[in-house]
Write a protein that holds these residues in place. Structure first.
Motif, mmCIF file in Angstrom:
data_model
loop_
_atom_site.group_PDB
_atom_site.id
_atom_site.type_symbol
_atom_site.label_atom_id
_atom_site.label_comp_id
_atom_site.label_asym_id
_atom_site.label_seq_id
_atom_site.Cartn_x
_atom_site.Cartn_y
_atom_site.Cartn_z
ATOM 1 N N PRO A 156 0.836 -1.219 0.000
ATOM 2 C CA PRO A 156 0.000 0.000 0.000
ATOM 3 C C PRO A 156 0.864 1.260 0.000
ATOM 4 C CG PRO A 156 -0.649 -1.525 1.764
ATOM 5 C CD PRO A 156 0.605 -2.075 1.178
ATOM 6 N N GLU A 157 1.999 1.236 0.730
ATOM 7 C CA GLU A 157 2.836 2.416 0.853
ATOM 8 C C GLU A 157 3.881 2.494 -0.259
ATOM 9 O OE1 GLU A 157 2.837 -0.395 2.627
ATOM 10 O OE2 GLU A 157 4.502 -0.536 4.037
ATOM 11 N N GLY A 158 3.747 1.644 -1.308
ATOM 12 C CA GLY A 158 4.778 1.545 -2.342
ATOM 13 C C GLY A 158 4.948 2.817 -3.180
ATOM 14 N N THR A 220 1.394 -10.095 0.315
ATOM 15 C CA THR A 220 0.061 -10.667 0.541
ATOM 16 C C THR A 220 -0.213 -10.757 2.037
ATOM 17 O OG1 THR A 220 0.241 -12.017 -1.447
ATOM 18 C CG2 THR A 220 -1.437 -12.681 0.131
ATOM 19 N N TYR A 221 0.780 -11.246 2.770
ATOM 20 C CA TYR A 221 0.570 -11.414 4.213
ATOM 21 C C TYR A 221 0.416 -10.071 4.922
ATOM 22 C CZ TYR A 221 2.037 -16.235 3.440
ATOM 23 O OH TYR A 221 2.120 -17.525 2.998
ATOM 24 N N ARG A 222 1.103 -9.050 4.403
ATOM 25 C CA ARG A 222 1.039 -7.749 5.063
ATOM 26 C C ARG A 222 -0.252 -6.989 4.733
ATOM 27 N NH1 ARG A 222 4.774 -3.937 3.647
ATOM 28 N NH2 ARG A 222 4.347 -2.882 5.608
ATOM 29 N N ALA A 223 -0.876 -7.338 3.609
ATOM 30 C CA ALA A 223 -2.033 -6.567 3.157
ATOM 31 C C ALA A 223 -3.288 -6.978 3.919
ATOM 32 C CB ALA A 223 -2.244 -6.767 1.665
ATOM 33 N N GLN A 224 -4.220 -6.040 4.037
ATOM 34 C CA GLN A 224 -5.504 -6.386 4.641
ATOM 35 C C GLN A 224 -6.305 -7.232 3.662
ATOM 36 O OE1 GLN A 224 -7.152 -2.552 5.884
ATOM 37 N NE2 GLN A 224 -6.771 -3.234 8.002
ATOM 38 N N ASP A 225 -6.226 -6.816 2.416
ATOM 39 C CA ASP A 225 -7.002 -7.492 1.382
ATOM 40 C C ASP A 225 -6.017 -8.319 0.549
ATOM 41 O OD1 ASP A 225 -8.642 -8.234 -0.668
ATOM 42 O OD2 ASP A 225 -9.555 -6.259 -0.901
ATOM 43 N N HIS A 226 -6.192 -9.626 0.530
ATOM 44 C CA HIS A 226 -5.199 -10.508 -0.074
ATOM 45 C C HIS A 226 -5.292 -10.663 -1.594
ATOM 46 C CE1 HIS A 226 -4.035 -12.770 3.851
ATOM 47 N NE2 HIS A 226 -3.953 -11.483 3.963
ATOM 48 N N HIS A 227 -6.389 -10.170 -2.194
ATOM 49 C CA HIS A 227 -6.632 -10.480 -3.603
ATOM 50 C C HIS A 227 -5.464 -10.095 -4.512
ATOM 51 C CE1 HIS A 227 -7.458 -6.537 -5.552
ATOM 52 N NE2 HIS A 227 -7.550 -6.173 -4.285
ATOM 53 N N LEU A 228 -4.876 -8.934 -4.253
ATOM 54 C CA LEU A 228 -3.870 -8.417 -5.176
ATOM 55 C C LEU A 228 -2.601 -9.279 -5.117
ATOM 56 C CD1 LEU A 228 -3.830 -6.032 -7.114
ATOM 57 C CD2 LEU A 228 -2.697 -4.682 -5.360
ATOM 58 N N GLY A 229 -2.132 -9.526 -3.900
ATOM 59 C CA GLY A 229 -0.928 -10.346 -3.738
ATOM 60 C C GLY A 229 -1.130 -11.738 -4.300
ATOM 61 N N GLU A 230 -2.315 -12.268 -4.108
ATOM 62 C CA GLU A 230 -2.557 -13.618 -4.612
ATOM 63 C C GLU A 230 -2.586 -13.652 -6.139
ATOM 64 O OE1 GLU A 230 -5.983 -14.838 -2.411
ATOM 65 O OE2 GLU A 230 -4.774 -15.306 -0.637
#
Ligand SMILES: Cc1cc2nc3c(=O)[nH]c(=O)nc-3n(C[C@H](O)[C@H](O)[C@H](O)COP(=O)(O)O)c2cc1C
Ligand SMILES: Cc1cc2nc3c(=O)[nH]c(=O)nc-3n(C[C@H](O)[C@H](O)[C@H](O)COP(=O)(O)O)c2cc1C
Ligand SMILES: Cc1cc2nc3c(=O)[nH]c(=O)nc-3n(C[C@H](O)[C@H](O)[C@H](O)COP(=O)(O)O)c2cc1C
Ligand SMILES: Cc1cc2nc3c(=O)[nH]c(=O)nc-3n(C[C@H](O)[C@H](O)[C@H](O)COP(=O)(O)O)c2cc1C
Lengths: 327, 327, 327, 327
Positions: A156-158, A220-230
């Protein structure tokens, strides 16, 4: 804040499954057994020159960390191993210490512990203006500039403004007086990018391809919403593919890394034409136990490389780089 | 009677496994990572023009429903999302409302809720004589004529006289004054059919290929004897294959749909050359929870598309359509 | 003694796993969906001519049995179905009844029950001298000469002198005045054999390839020592491969059989160019329940064939034989 | 000390999983069924000449053992079988008996029990200076010189100076007056090595390729640290690949071995052009039960070979070597 993120990254890489599900591609490449090697395994020479410096083996501990108290310990253990084995080592992004000079020792410990080893400084392409400060901080043999748009896009902070990188690399390559290695961080480099980097004045390319640590997985593990990382977990060019592509498109020395796990993987990468291989995640794990563990792991790795060289009849790295392969 | 069947269809799609066992083919297509995107992700432009109307993203909610009290709710929620996001939306077959005008509101709710969105009317090829009435009922931007011989063949009450369709489409295309999109419903369109449709005056083709919702699967559950539906469960041209075939054979704009599940699938379809993608079943599920859920799902989808564009270095849809792919 | 063996064979085919582990090859062949079939499914014509006789569908109940009291019942049920559906039917090897004329009714029941159907007599290549007697016994439309070296090689009591078969077929083809169909029994026929058979005067070839009933499997259960049957369980040319090979090498009509299980398999075989398909084992199972079960199974099969024809836009068998395929 | 290692090897091969995980490649090669073999299976002739000696089948019991009391028993049982069946047999490395002449009987028992069989002496390339003593000890028909760099590299006590082998083979081939067969031990021989061996005067090559017993696997169990054995468990050229490569590059007779497990494997190897096949591990297991078990196993193997020959229409080994194959 960077510090906390770094700690999270370290811990995720240690305790969670953050590997690509897809492979590096090395499993589809076979070295060819030579029943008559005509080589004395005990006399096999693993040494390699990298930008004029002789390493005892063409192995680089890839950039991992710095900037957090925890990093100090890790970097010290890795550096002791690099020193003892006379191999290369990179530090993690130096941004933290440039923005907060108190953190410098978490990086410079590496040079302290490994005064003669080939050490690479490290700065991200988004912070390329820090390049000269990064060089000044470390008595580095080369500076790695890392590209990690995948991670930047997922976290998110990228920093997702990736414009102007090539231009900046061109400028930096003119001002920085040590060799510049442009590296990815696990998604690989394509032919077109390699060519652009060669033209911009890069001195070497570290493909850091897909098949090992997946930064989409970590995020993915750090994000609240996993969809993007997955969705992007397996995004990237497999290391073997990227290694071949880059070697075929430019004349620069190439470091093959990303998912290199055995000396047999290394032998394949070198036989493809790479100048050295890089390893990150497996050595991070050993570093937590101490430098003896790092050394043992690398000794095993070297012995596997040596056996592979024996079995293809290569008595030194240059021979190996001329070996036949089946893809 | 149509109404009951529609309800059964909705419920089967919600609660039973009605997906193809075979894949869309997009999993065999890879976009190529660009470590140096030279793009600012925050400035990526997803907007697209479709028949002169600008959509905020090249996404169409595929034709799903209408003609049943339950449909009213679904269409309202979907339309609210389409309105909010300014994307396209199709209604289900309007036959029910033409045969029973009381049911018109279950369709027209879409235009009420999404006054400015790109809306497609819908009529089946067997009821093509209703085309003008369908257009009149909705203030539609285009009329979709759907082809579904697979479902017609499997369902006991199906209309299996498929003669004269091309001729009728030719006539209708002369009388209807909005663009005509001919679409399949999950079994795909082959090159030869695409050519026939182009010659008959169709203005766009929505391939609606295999790999997502399987209408043979849906009808398997409704049939007393399962053998037929099971034998044809996986019948059809995978979406990626159909998309490529149609793009190579005609000059018409192509909508790629059928099993599109992530923004990464969408990015691949667009990079193949499609003008937009369509999604049905996953949004139907969200619509039951409400339009916020539909919006969230599409926002995720858009973010995935945006990340894919960033990682191949495309700053708008036209760029993306010129990206390299590995098949 | 033959009788006992026959009973064992029937029971093994009914109750044990005697199928090839490898596939027919039809699963790698795809018919191409035609979204615009331009056909009325209700008017699709499945009828086919075979040696001047019109069958209502190009389906033959492959040679199964005769020579045992149990066979009488099976043949009666199968024949009732063949009569009702006006399709072809073969009897099992007539050797038993020629060596023991009392057993003739277990074969002739077929003609009694199906006076107008296309009936094939049957004799093994090792007993080819019985050919004329076999023809005389049945009022057959064609005589099938079966080749089964695999089974003969695996069964302890097998006749393994396979010399002179081609010569004998040549002689028989001159004396027998009904068409001669040379068939395998589940291991397929290669191009070279097909050519030899064409030159020897055969009138049609039934490939009876691998992928369905495995005679090595059947004999594995009967043998004391299983090694031989297990080693050859999967020996043979897959049906689709054999069908293509034979069609490409000779001009004779070809029956495609061996593992044909659905009307979709049949549609693929016919689209490859076969004149008819044959089915044995699945119908044997139905015959134990009675002819109504056989009829139901074949009606389902025909409906699957009809749907496949509809979905490729073929209104009759000749059209289907010109359809495109992807291999 | 050698003796103890030998016992460990025997026991590991008997009780642990020491097979390659990868296959020989024969499973990807198919012989083509001939429905009209035109052969009498009972008259099939399996006999073969090897260096002027007629064997009843082209089968060699590969080199296994000698040098340990346990070996005496194993070699006696194997030799009784070789004698009874008139096939070839190799002894294990004779080094032990040359260094300790008391152990000679554990080898010479083979000639005692099989006075007329084709017997191969055996010496490792690292001990090639023992070649003439090895020949003198046994009344051998040929001398096998084995190459096993993989095992030498993995076992801690291995001899890893592999220089000068080709030169030594050249010298030995001039002084030893029986044919010299150079063999691998499970990792295969590549074209280039085969050519070097032909030029050095070898009279035959036994490929002993990958797919059967893995010496990296065996040594994994013996090592304290398993990493090396595991990394190289599957190292080597699959037997079918090595057989083809060597046959294509030299004119010498070729023995195909390494993972040959059925007569069907043998038939494929011979159809590729091999002069004989070799089998080690499965016969070692039978030898523990006694020579009758060895004989039964080989008889089964021969029957499988005979059935394969029947089904491709080959009445002798020369015919088989001309058979078609699909790779
Ligand atoms: C915890 C961790 C931190 C990393 N930090 C950096 C970094 O700061 N700079 C960089 O260039 N690469 C960094 N990397 C990427 C590695 O250098 C390497 O390219 C990547 O992990 C793939 O190699 P592997 O599969 O051997 O882990 C990091 C890797 C790990 C595991
Ligand atoms: C419940 C349901 C009803 C549908 N009804 C129609 C319809 O009336 N007209 C039409 O053209 N397509 C209809 N479709 C097909 C969709 O538009 C779409 O082509 C198909 O479902 C494949 O897309 P998917 O895999 O994203 O679901 C329907 C789909 C669903 C799930
Ligand atoms: C119980 C049984 C008996 C058979 N007997 C004969 C026979 O006497 N003559 C013959 O030509 N084929 C015979 N066959 C072979 C079949 O005609 C057919 O070629 C073979 O079973 C493959 O077809 P399928 O996979 O549909 O069973 C027999 C098959 C079965 C199952
Ligand atoms: C217990 C054992 C001992 C062996 N010793 C020798 C040996 O001394 N010399 C040799 O040339 N090969 C030796 N071999 C290798 C075999 O000859 C053969 O090449 C190898 O096992 C592959 O064949 P397989 O897969 O049929 O076992 C030995 C094999 C086994 C199983």
């Amino acid at each position: 804040m960077i510090s906390n993120r770094k700690l999270e990254h370290l811990q995720l890489c240690l305790h969670s499954d953050v590997e690509y599900k897809k492979k590096t591609g090395f499993e589809d490449i076979e070295l060819i057994h030579k029943a008559l090697p005509e080589v004395n395994k005990e006399k096999i020479d693993l040494s390699a020159n990298f930008f004029g410096k002789k390493m005892d083996a063409p192995i680089i501990i890839s950039a991992i960390t710095g900037g957090h108290p925890e990093s100090l310990k890790i970097n010290r253990e890795l550096a002791k191993a690099a020193d003892k084995l006379n191999i290369g080592m990179g530090v993690g992004s130096q941004r933290a210490a440039i923005e907060n000079p108190e953190l410098a020792p978490t990086y410079t410990v590496v040079r302290d512990e490994a005064p003669d080893a080939f050490i690479l400084g490290n700065i991200g392409a988004p912070q390329i203006e820090y390049a000269e400060k990064a060089v000044a901080m470390m008595d580095a043999d080369a500076l790695a500039i890392h590209l990690n748009p995948l991670q930047e896009a997922i976290q998110p902070e990228g920093d997702v403004d990736a414009t102007g990188y090539i231009e900046s690399i061109k400028k930096i390559s003119e001002t920085v007086d040590i060799p510049i290695v442009v590296k990815e961080t696990g998604a690989g480099i394509k032919a077109e990018d390699a060519l652009a980097l060669e033209n911009a004045g890069a001195d070497a390319i570290d493909v850091a391809g897909a098949g090992g640590t997946s930064w989409a997985a970590v995020e993915t593990y750090r994000a609240q919403d996993h969809h993007l990382g997955e969705a992007f977990w397996d995004w990237g060019i497999p290391t073997a593919v990227s290694t071949i592509e880059v070697l075929e498109s430019v004349k620069l020395p190439v470091i093959s890394s990303g998912g290199i796990r055995t000396g047999l993987d290394a032998a394949k990468a070198l036989a493809l034409g790479a100048s050295a291989v890089g390893i990150a995640s497996p050595l991070l794990k050993e570093a937590y136990t101490g430098h003896e563990s790092v050394i043992t792991a690398i000794e095993r790795f070297k012995e596997e490389l040596r056996v592979a060289m024996f079995l293809v009849g290569a008595s030194n790295i240059e021979d190996l780089r001329k070996s036949d392969l089946i893809i």
